[in-house]
Design a protein around this motif. Structure first.
Motif, PDB file in Angstrom:
ATOM      1  N   ASP A   1       0.852  -1.192   0.000  1.00 29.14           N
ATOM      2  CA  ASP A   1       0.000   0.000   0.000  1.00 29.14           C
ATOM      3  C   ASP A   1       0.891   1.247   0.000  1.00 29.14           C
ATOM      4  OD1 ASP A   1      -1.600   2.218   0.748  1.00 29.14           O
ATOM      5  OD2 ASP A   1      -2.948   0.938   1.893  1.00 29.14           O
ATOM      6  N   PRO A   2       0.647   2.189  -0.908  1.00 30.40           N
ATOM      7  CA  PRO A   2       1.462   3.407  -0.959  1.00 30.40           C
ATOM      8  C   PRO A   2       1.432   4.205   0.349  1.00 30.40           C
ATOM      9  CG  PRO A   2       0.063   3.265  -2.897  1.00 30.40           C
ATOM     10  CD  PRO A   2      -0.342   2.149  -1.979  1.00 30.40           C
ATOM     11  N   GLU A   3       0.393   4.032   1.162  1.00 30.02           N
ATOM     12  CA  GLU A   3       0.287   4.745   2.433  1.00 30.02           C
ATOM     13  C   GLU A   3       1.161   4.137   3.532  1.00 30.02           C
ATOM     14  OE1 GLU A   3      -1.671   7.576   3.004  1.00 30.02           O
ATOM     15  OE2 GLU A   3      -1.845   7.530   0.819  1.00 30.02           O
ATOM     16  N   ASN A   4       1.667   2.927   3.311  1.00 36.22           N
ATOM     17  CA  ASN A   4       2.497   2.275   4.311  1.00 36.22           C
ATOM     18  C   ASN A   4       3.818   3.029   4.435  1.00 36.22           C
ATOM     19  OD1 ASN A   4       4.573   0.414   5.399  1.00 36.22           O
ATOM     20  ND2 ASN A   4       2.837  -0.985   5.519  1.00 36.22           N
ATOM     21  N   LYS A   5       4.158   3.419   5.647  1.00 35.51           N
ATOM     22  CA  LYS A   5       5.313   4.279   5.899  1.00 35.51           C
ATOM     23  C   LYS A   5       6.582   3.515   6.289  1.00 35.51           C
ATOM     24  CE  LYS A   5       2.867   8.401   6.318  1.00 35.51           C
ATOM     25  NZ  LYS A   5       2.297   8.512   5.007  1.00 35.51           N
ATOM     26  N   LEU A   6       6.543   2.204   6.269  1.00 30.17           N
ATOM     27  CA  LEU A   6       7.754   1.452   6.582  1.00 30.17           C
ATOM     28  C   LEU A   6       8.831   1.743   5.548  1.00 30.17           C
ATOM     29  CD1 LEU A   6       6.431  -2.080   7.602  1.00 30.17           C
ATOM     30  CD2 LEU A   6       7.560  -0.418   9.071  1.00 30.17           C
ATOM     31  N   PRO A   7      10.093   1.715   5.967  1.00 31.77           N
ATOM     32  CA  PRO A   7      11.181   1.901   5.008  1.00 31.77           C
ATOM     33  C   PRO A   7      11.202   0.777   3.964  1.00 31.77           C
ATOM     34  CG  PRO A   7      11.971   2.109   7.271  1.00 31.77           C
ATOM     35  CD  PRO A   7      10.554   1.608   7.341  1.00 31.77           C
ATOM     36  N   ALA A   8      11.609   1.121   2.759  1.00 32.31           N
ATOM     37  CA  ALA A   8      11.621   0.158   1.648  1.00 32.31           C
ATOM     38  C   ALA A   8      12.390  -1.119   1.978  1.00 32.31           C
ATOM     39  CB  ALA A   8      12.167   0.821   0.386  1.00 32.31           C
ATOM     40  N   PRO A   9      13.553  -1.064   2.635  1.00 36.07           N
ATOM     41  CA  PRO A   9      14.263  -2.323   2.939  1.00 36.07           C
ATOM     42  C   PRO A   9      13.461  -3.254   3.856  1.00 36.07           C
ATOM     43  CG  PRO A   9      15.750  -0.457   3.190  1.00 36.07           C
ATOM     44  CD  PRO A   9      14.372   0.106   2.992  1.00 36.07           C
TER      45      PRO A   9
ATOM     46  N   LYS B   1      10.134  -3.340   4.040  1.00 35.72           N
ATOM     47  CA  LYS B   1       9.061  -3.879   3.192  1.00 35.72           C
ATOM     48  C   LYS B   1       9.586  -5.032   2.336  1.00 35.72           C
ATOM     49  CE  LYS B   1       6.399   0.379   2.635  1.00 35.72           C
ATOM     50  NZ  LYS B   1       5.898   1.342   1.651  1.00 35.72           N
ATOM     51  N   ALA B   2      10.774  -4.861   1.771  1.00 39.22           N
ATOM     52  CA  ALA B   2      11.360  -5.912   0.936  1.00 39.22           C
ATOM     53  C   ALA B   2      11.620  -7.178   1.750  1.00 39.22           C
ATOM     54  CB  ALA B   2      12.653  -5.412   0.291  1.00 39.22           C
ATOM     55  N   ASN B   3      12.113  -7.010   2.972  1.00 41.56           N
ATOM     56  CA  ASN B   3      12.362  -8.179   3.829  1.00 41.56           C
ATOM     57  C   ASN B   3      11.064  -8.905   4.175  1.00 41.56           C
ATOM     58  OD1 ASN B   3      15.131  -7.791   3.887  1.00 41.56           O
ATOM     59  ND2 ASN B   3      15.091  -6.636   5.794  1.00 41.56           N
ATOM     60  N   ILE B   4      10.028  -8.145   4.484  1.00 40.48           N
ATOM     61  CA  ILE B   4       8.738  -8.752   4.805  1.00 40.48           C
ATOM     62  C   ILE B   4       8.183  -9.483   3.581  1.00 40.48           C
ATOM     63  CG2 ILE B   4       6.332  -8.306   5.463  1.00 40.48           C
ATOM     64  CD1 ILE B   4       7.440  -5.915   7.136  1.00 40.48           C
ATOM     65  N   MET B   5       8.322  -8.868   2.410  1.00 36.92           N
ATOM     66  CA  MET B   5       7.827  -9.512   1.195  1.00 36.92           C
ATOM     67  C   MET B   5       8.594 -10.806   0.914  1.00 36.92           C
ATOM     68  SD  MET B   5       5.540  -9.594  -1.073  1.00 36.92           S
ATOM     69  CE  MET B   5       4.755  -8.009  -1.176  1.00 36.92           C
ATOM     70  N   SER B   6       9.904 -10.783   1.090  1.00 37.45           N
ATOM     71  CA  SER B   6      10.694 -12.006   0.889  1.00 37.45           C
ATOM     72  C   SER B   6      10.267 -13.096   1.860  1.00 37.45           C
ATOM     73  CB  SER B   6      12.190 -11.710   1.076  1.00 37.45           C
ATOM     74  OG  SER B   6      12.655 -10.876   0.067  1.00 37.45           O
ATOM     75  N   LEU B   7      10.069 -12.722   3.095  1.00 40.21           N
ATOM     76  CA  LEU B   7       9.629 -13.689   4.093  1.00 40.21           C
ATOM     77  C   LEU B   7       8.243 -14.224   3.751  1.00 40.21           C
ATOM     78  CD1 LEU B   7      10.411 -15.108   6.700  1.00 40.21           C
ATOM     79  CD2 LEU B   7       9.475 -13.159   7.960  1.00 40.21           C
TER      80      LEU B   7
ATOM     81  N   ASP C   1       5.224   2.826  15.974  1.00 45.19           N
ATOM     82  CA  ASP C   1       3.916   2.200  16.140  1.00 45.19           C
ATOM     83  C   ASP C   1       3.191   1.931  14.826  1.00 45.19           C
ATOM     84  OD1 ASP C   1       2.158   1.068  17.909  1.00 45.19           O
ATOM     85  OD2 ASP C   1       0.947   2.877  18.066  1.00 45.19           O
ATOM     86  N   ALA C   2       3.861   2.118  13.692  1.00 45.45           N
ATOM     87  CA  ALA C   2       3.220   1.865  12.397  1.00 45.45           C
ATOM     88  C   ALA C   2       3.047   0.372  12.200  1.00 45.45           C
ATOM     89  CB  ALA C   2       4.088   2.435  11.271  1.00 45.45           C
ATOM     90  N   PRO C   3       1.963  -0.052  11.543  1.00 47.38           N
ATOM     91  CA  PRO C   3       1.777  -1.478  11.303  1.00 47.38           C
ATOM     92  C   PRO C   3       2.836  -2.005  10.359  1.00 47.38           C
ATOM     93  CG  PRO C   3       0.107  -0.210  10.166  1.00 47.38           C
ATOM     94  CD  PRO C   3       0.908   0.748  11.002  1.00 47.38           C
ATOM     95  N   VAL C   4       3.094  -3.291  10.446  1.00 47.88           N
ATOM     96  CA  VAL C   4       4.085  -3.942   9.585  1.00 47.88           C
ATOM     97  C   VAL C   4       3.669  -3.796   8.146  1.00 47.88           C
ATOM     98  CG1 VAL C   4       5.072  -6.147   8.955  1.00 47.88           C
ATOM     99  CG2 VAL C   4       4.819  -5.567  11.328  1.00 47.88           C
TER     100      VAL C   4
END
Length: 124
Positions: free
Chosen positions: A51-59, A61-67, A121-124
């Motif tokens: 989601d474009p609104e997700n504020k997690l850093p790109a790295p 997000k990439a780690n979560i997607m790989s997992l 406190d942002a969601p994963v």
């Protein structure tokens, strides 16, 4: 309840469901139900991090997607085999992530969650 607390609870619920399924290998319906719940939760996580609104850093997000891709593959393997030991890694991943989310609820001063939300406190 914060988003992190909700995510931690969902990881724990999925882990408990898979642990129960592992302990009752003759109950294939329970086994498949646990896997479906886990897969649904991980699909929601995938949608959230893209989601474009997700504020997690790109790295991160990439780690979560790989997992999540690994979780998808392991879920498929477990679903086909219905072997309890194929759930072990999924249970371990979920429990470790839940612990990490719960630990992040404590701020750097060691204050427990429940006070003012921390910047993390942002969601994963």
């Amino acid at each position: 309840m914060t988003p992190r607390q909700a995510e931690a609870m969902a990881f724990i619920k999925a882990s408990v469901m898979m642990e129960e399924a592992k302990n009752k290998p003759e109950d294939t319906a329970l086994f498949q139900q646990a896997l479906r719940f886990n897969q649904l939760f991980w699909t929601i996580l995938q949608a959230d991090i893209t989601d474009p609104e997700n504020k997690l850093p790109a790295p991160i997000k990439a780690n979560i997607m790989s997992l999540s891709i690994f979780v998808d593959k392991q879920t498929t393997k477990a679903s086909r085999s219905c072997v309890g030991s194929d759930l072990d890694i999924l249970i371990s991943i979920n429990r470790n992530l839940a612990m990490g989310l719960q630990e992040s609820q404590t701020d750097q001063r060691g204050a427990p969650a429940g006070g003012p939300p921390a910047q993390t406190d942002a969601p994963v």
